[in-house]
Design an enzyme around this catalytic site. Sequence first.
Site: not given
Length: 518
Positions: A44-45, A80, A314-315
Amino acid sequence: MEGPTSSPGERRAAVALLFTLLTCCVRCAEPRSKLSNIVLIVADDQDALLGGMNPMKYTKTMIGDAGATFVNSFTVTPLCCPSRSSILTGRYPHNHMVRNNSLSGNCSSAQWQKGPETATFPLYLSKQKYQTFFAGKYLNQYGHKDVGGIKHIPPGWDQWHALVGNSRYYNYTLSVNGREEKHGDNYEKDYLTDLITNRSLNFLDNRSPQHPFFMMLSPPAAHSPWTAAPHYQKSFPDIKAPRDGSFDKPGKDKHWLLRQPANPMKSSSLDFLDSVYKKRWQTLLSVDDMVMQLVKKLDSIKELNNTYIFYTSDNGYHTGQFSLPIDKRQLYEFDIKVPLMVRGPGIKANQTLQAPVLNIDLALTILDICGVNLSSVNMDGQSFLAQMAPSLRNGTARPFFLVEYTGEGSLSADPTCPSLGPGLSQCFPDCVCEDAYNNTYACVRTLDGKLDMQYCEFADSESFVEVYDLKADPHQLENIVKKVDPAVLQTMNQRLIKLQSCEGKTCRNIQAKLDKLN
Ligand SMILES: *[C@@H]1O[C@H](CO)[C@@H](O)[C@H](O)[C@H]1NC(C)=O
Ligand SMILES: *[C@@H]1O[C@H](CO)[C@@H](O)[C@H](O)[C@H]1NC(C)=O
Ligand SMILES: *[C@@H]1O[C@H](CO)[C@@H](O)[C@H](O)[C@H]1NC(C)=O
Ligand SMILES: *[C@@H]1O[C@H](CO)[C@@H](O)[C@H](O)[C@H]1NC(C)=O
Ligand SMILES: *[C@@H]1O[C@H](CO)[C@@H](O)[C@H](O)[C@H]1NC(C)=O
Ligand SMILES: *[C@@H]1O[C@H](CO)[C@@H](O)[C@H](O)[C@H]1NC(C)=O
């Protein structure tokens, strides 16, 4: 089956039966031995460009060095919920219609559940008789009481251990196959990253060996609130956010949101982002342990050489770039580039690959590996199996692609920054806002071996345009919209219009007409 008093005839019959059983087993096992297992880990991130992979020693050796590292891997949208929806559906946001992290923006909404969620890639795997397992963060609004709560299990999953809501490390609720499971803040019992690791190892021990498996593991790291495991809270004592590239550079020639931050940044912002940077690395150490334990387990159950492992995020993320303290949501490389490493059968070790690949390609790549007929699948991406395993597939990379984002705002002003007024969001620390309703943009990112360019149009009252030549200016310091040949701008604008309405095959078929540009 054979008693001590059996006659030679009985014994012969038993041996014959045994032989039949054995050959049947071999024959029945044949299709299974051809289908590989898949593991997809989505952090995540986690950024790719600001050192986000540096703390992950095991991941770099056990996946990267054992396979392919993609240095041009992108999300088609840097937030997200829309990005995760793209990973699951293989589609651009304009086709899955998940626009932001709210129910009203279709994040895990009733329409999503009725529509796009019924065509996610795990469903195809399930039809191929894969055993499917999910653990961790799904979509930010998952488990919301207005949309079925924890009883809602998306189709295609046999084992479901999904986090209710957005990333957390402690004090969270899970849906365990539709049953509520509440967790407190006892490290041994509750630390979410470790719990995902433990459940995935458990799944591997209890799987049925006749069928291949697919696992998707989605740890909360490196998302806020950045809570590291106790034994990692003192790691990296001296690490600070990198000061190079666009760090604390003014965004003076960029769209209005980027012209707002104080420059140079306040020292309180710098302290905050350095502390976040360090905590992000600390939380990732538990993800690195997850990868190590998983690879060891796959080895011990003799499945490692028949398993593809994908590691991505995700990013991306930024810490101080263009004087923006911390967040994602921007069109620049630090937010749209993501880590991607893949190991598995047919993928040679130690490859560094330049071909641009997208998060919407993961689904089709996985389905390609699993023997699904891709012409029957309506997704916008394309398989990149040929890029990492040319002995298995032929195929060429795409020359350009779309990045699209719908800005998030707030109807009322942030009470801690009342002078800023409504329409903005993520205004911390020091009232620097990272998003706004009209931070809504679409970009064509071209990477064709000759051109390395980004062209973006904003849906704001200025119809603002940003253009970057990333070959000459990799940190996107200078917006060259006023310098570039108008014919180039026109070509880019036409490509953008086509990409924004593409669907399925047409997204793949929009071909480069680069004559003028070369
Ligand atoms: C990959 O590169 C690493 C680091 O250079 C090296 O230690 C390793 O042996 C290489 N692996 C293979 C399979 O070539
Ligand atoms: C949400 O998705 C549905 C279709 O699944 C679509 O009709 C609707 O316009 C979407 N909402 C938004 C805000 O895009
Ligand atoms: C978890 O919740 C309890 C009870 O509300 C609270 O005391 C504790 O500080 C929380 N722990 C964390 C890590 O947020
Ligand atoms: C995970 O398993 C390890 C080893 O059995 C154990 O020490 C740890 O407490 C477990 N953690 C969680 C969160 O379940
Ligand atoms: C994996 O290794 C085993 C022996 O350890 C071998 O029998 C099997 O064929 C290998 N599978 C693949 C897909 O290479
Ligand atoms: C999310 O999208 C919906 C639909 O466009 C919009 O009404 C809502 O305000 C958006 N949420 C945020 C936080 O911007």
